[in-house]
Design an enzyme around this catalytic site. Structure first.
Site, PDB file in Angstrom:
ATOM      1  N   SER A 167      -9.800   2.150  -2.779  1.00 20.65           N
ATOM      2  CA  SER A 167      -9.164   3.168  -2.189  1.00 20.65           C
ATOM      3  C   SER A 167      -9.917   4.567  -3.120  1.00 20.65           C
ATOM      4  CB  SER A 167      -7.929   3.269  -2.503  1.00 20.65           C
ATOM      5  OG  SER A 167      -7.364   4.746  -2.415  1.00 20.65           O
ATOM      6  N   TYR A 213     -12.010   3.804   0.305  1.00 20.53           N
ATOM      7  CA  TYR A 213     -11.720   4.298   1.454  1.00 20.53           C
ATOM      8  C   TYR A 213     -11.019   5.715   1.154  1.00 20.53           C
ATOM      9  CZ  TYR A 213     -10.994  -0.795   3.099  1.00 20.53           C
ATOM     10  OH  TYR A 213     -11.142  -1.924   3.253  1.00 20.53           O
ATOM     11  N   ASN A 261      -9.258   8.595   4.015  1.00 20.87           N
ATOM     12  CA  ASN A 261      -7.820   8.743   4.756  1.00 20.87           C
ATOM     13  C   ASN A 261      -8.080   7.964   6.041  1.00 20.87           C
ATOM     14  OD1 ASN A 261      -7.509  10.619   2.569  1.00 20.87           O
ATOM     15  ND2 ASN A 261      -5.732  10.624   3.571  1.00 20.87           N
ATOM     16  N   ARG A 318      -8.085  16.714   3.310  1.00 18.22           N
ATOM     17  CA  ARG A 318      -8.352  15.207   3.120  1.00 18.22           C
ATOM     18  C   ARG A 318      -9.717  14.831   4.196  1.00 18.22           C
ATOM     19  NH1 ARG A 318      -5.318  16.201  -0.457  1.00 18.22           N
ATOM     20  NH2 ARG A 318      -3.453  14.980  -1.033  1.00 18.22           N
ATOM     21  N   LYS A 358      -5.210  -0.738  -7.766  1.00 16.29           N
ATOM     22  CA  LYS A 358      -6.625  -0.745  -7.105  1.00 16.29           C
ATOM     23  C   LYS A 358      -7.758  -0.393  -8.429  1.00 16.29           C
ATOM     24  CE  LYS A 358      -5.682  -1.035  -2.792  1.00 16.29           C
ATOM     25  NZ  LYS A 358      -5.983  -2.168  -1.945  1.00 16.29           N
ATOM     26  N   PRO A 368       5.228  15.442  -4.998  1.00 13.44           N
ATOM     27  CA  PRO A 368       4.686  15.166  -6.224  1.00 13.44           C
ATOM     28  C   PRO A 368       3.382  14.100  -6.189  1.00 13.44           C
ATOM     29  CG  PRO A 368       7.160  14.787  -6.122  1.00 13.44           C
ATOM     30  CD  PRO A 368       6.638  15.025  -4.813  1.00 13.44           C
ATOM     31  N   TYR A 424       0.700   1.687  -7.330  1.00 15.36           N
ATOM     32  CA  TYR A 424      -0.251   1.326  -6.291  1.00 15.36           C
ATOM     33  C   TYR A 424      -1.639   1.581  -6.659  1.00 15.36           C
ATOM     34  CZ  TYR A 424      -3.143   1.939  -2.246  1.00 15.36           C
ATOM     35  OH  TYR A 424      -4.054   2.005  -1.447  1.00 15.36           O
ATOM     36  N   LYS A 474       0.962  -1.246   0.063  1.00 16.30           N
ATOM     37  CA  LYS A 474      -0.138   0.181   0.093  1.00 16.30           C
ATOM     38  C   LYS A 474       0.947   1.379  -0.068  1.00 16.30           C
ATOM     39  CE  LYS A 474      -0.659   0.425   4.988  1.00 16.30           C
ATOM     40  NZ  LYS A 474      -1.357   0.782   6.094  1.00 16.30           N
ATOM     41  N   LEU A 509       0.245  11.197   7.029  1.00 14.89           N
ATOM     42  CA  LEU A 509       0.305  12.352   7.996  1.00 14.89           C
ATOM     43  C   LEU A 509       0.122  11.891   9.396  1.00 14.89           C
ATOM     44  CD1 LEU A 509       0.570  15.287   8.433  1.00 14.89           C
ATOM     45  CD2 LEU A 509      -1.873  15.568   7.738  1.00 14.89           C
TER      46      LEU A 509
END
Ligand code: UFG
Length: 338
Positions: free
Chosen positions: A124, A176, A178, A230, A152, A293, A148, A84, A199
Site C-alpha cells: 500500500s 496500491y 486508492n 488522493r 504492510k 486524525p 495496519y 485492512k 470515501l
C-alpha cells in the site's frame, strides 16, 4: 501459470481472479470469508467463464496451506488476504499483527517448502508514511502511522529478507494508491460489511439513499480546494497491474521488485463528490467536519517505474471510476446477497 490467489473473494482479489482466468491462467482461490462473501465467488466464476476452485480456510493455517500448496503445484501466489481497516487496526493491533504477518509468513514458508517461486504481494502507499513528498516514488523511505500500515511495512521487510535467504523466490511488492470502481458488468464490486471507512463506497451509499450525507473530513488542507487529494485508481486497472507484475517477475531474474500502482493524478474529495453526482445523476449532500486524525493533505503516485518496467499504465478516468461504482451500487444496493 497455475496461480493461487489468497483473499480472492475480496474486493481487489475478485477483480484480479477474473482477469487472471480470462488471460488463460489456471486460478485457485483460498478465502476464509472473514471480510467477503461466498456469493462473490459464484459471480467471479460466472465472469471468468469457468468454475474457480475454492478452499475456505484462514491462510495463516500453515498446515492447511501446506496441504493445498502440495496438491496444487502452483507456479505463483498472489497474496491479498489481510485485514485492512486503519481505524480498527488502532483498536485491535494484536489481531492485525497476528493476522497480517501470520498470513504472509505462512504463504512464504509454504512457497519455499513446495518450491513455488513467484509471489505478488498487496502492499500500500501507506508505507510512505505521513510526510512523504508528492508524487511518491518507490525510493522513498518506508514508515507508517498506524498498525495496519506497519503490517504492510513489516510484510515488505519479511519478503526482502526471504529473497536473500531463498534465491529461487521472485517477489513483487505492489503499492496500491486508492482503489475504487467495479467490474463494468456491475456483478462484482466493493462491499464493506460495516459503515464504509473509505470515501468512494461512502458516497455511493449516500447517492443510493442508504446514508443521509457524506462527512468531508476537513477543507483547510493546503490543496487547491482545501480538501484531501488522493490518487484514485480503477480496480480494473489495478487488477491488470497484477497480471503485468506476474508476467514481469516470471520473465526476469530480479529477486524483488517494487512498483507503485496509481494513476499519477490527484483528485480532491470535492472533485470526486461532483464527479459522482454527474455519473449518478443524484445529489450527494455533504457537510464539512473536522479533519480525520492521521490523514495527509495529498497522496499521489509517481507511476513511471511501473510504466517503464511493466508496460502497464492506468487507463480509466475518474468518470469511469464513478460510473462503474454507481452501476455496482445500483444493482446491489445492499451489497452481495448473503
Ligand atoms: N474522506 C472524507 N469522508 C469520508 C471518507 C474519506 O472526507 O467519509 C476523505 C479523507 O479524509 C481523504 C479521502 O477522502 O482525504 C480519501 O479517504 P479514504 O479513507 O478513502 O482513503 P485513504 O487515502 O485515507 O486510505 C487509503 C486506504 C488505506 C491506505 C491509505 C494510504 O484505504 O488502506 O489509503 O495508502 F492505508
Amino acid at each position: 501459470m497455475r496461480v493461487l490467489v489468497t483473499g480472492g473473494a475480496g474486493y481487489i482479489g475478485s477483480h484480479t481472479v477474473v482477469q487472471l482466468a480470462r488471460a488463460g491462467h489456471e486460478v485457485s482461490v483460498v478465502d476464509d470469508f472473514s471480510n467477503s462473501r461466498p456469493s462473490a465467488m459464484a459471480r467471479v466464476s460466472e465472469l471468468a467463464g469457468r468454475d474457480i476452485p475454492l478452499e475456505s480456510f484462514d491462510v495463516g493455517d500453515v498446515e492447511r496451506l501446506g496441504d493445498l500448496m502440495d496438491r496444487g503445484r502452483f507456479d505463483a501466489v498472489v497474496h491479498f488476504a489481510a485485514y485492512k481497516a486503519v481505524g480498527e487496526s488502532v483498536e485491535r493491533p494484536i489481531a492485525y499483527y497476528r493476522n497480517n504477518l501470520g498470513a504472509t509468513l505462512a504463504v512464504v514458508e509454504t512457497m519455499v517448502r513446495y518450491a513455488v517461486p513467484h509471489l505478488v504481494f498487496s502492499s500500500s502507499a501507506t508505507v510512505y508514511g505521513a510526510d512523504a513528498p508528492v508524487p511518491m516514488t518507490e525510493q522513498l523511505p518506508t514508515s507508517a502511522t498506524n498498525p495496519y500500515g506497519w503490517t504492510k511495512v513489516m510484510n515488505e521487510q519479511i519478503l526482502r529478507d526471504a529473497v536473500v535467504a531463498h534465491p529461487e523466490l521472485r517477489v513483487a511488492l505492489l503499492r496500491y494508491f486508492n482503489p475504487v470502481g467495479s467490474h463494468p458488468s456491475g456483478r462484482i464490486g466493493e462491499d464493506p460489511s460495516d459503515v464504509p471507512n473509505n470515501l468512494m463506497p461512502y458516497l455511493a451509499q449516500v447517492a443510493v439513499g442508504r446514508r443521509e450525507k457524506l462527512s468531508v473530513f476537513g477543507d483547510d488542507y493546503d490543496t487547491p480546494d482545501g480538501t484531501g487529494v488522493r490518487d484514485y485508481i480503477h480496480v480494473e486497472d489495478l487488477a491488470a497491474g497484477h497480471l503485468a507484475a506476474l508476467d514481469r517477475i516470471s520473465a526476469h531474474d530480479r529477486p524483488l521488485s517494487v512498483w507503485n500502482l496509481g494513476t499519477g493524478r490527484g483528485t480532491s474529495v470535492l472533485e470526486l463528490v461532483h464527479a459522482f453526482e454527474r455519473a449518478s445523476g443524484r445529489p450527494v449532500p455533504y457537510e464539512v467536519v473536522d479533519r480525520r486524525p492521521g490523514d495527509v493533505a495529498a497522496s499521489y503516485a509517481d507511476p513511471t517505474l511501473a510504466e517503464r518496467e511493466l508496460g502497464w499504465r492506468a487507463t480509466r478516468s475518474v468518470e469511469d471510476m464513478c460510473a462503474d461504482t454507481w452501476r455496482w451500487q445500483q444493482a446491489n444496493p445492499d451489497g452481495y446477497p448473503v
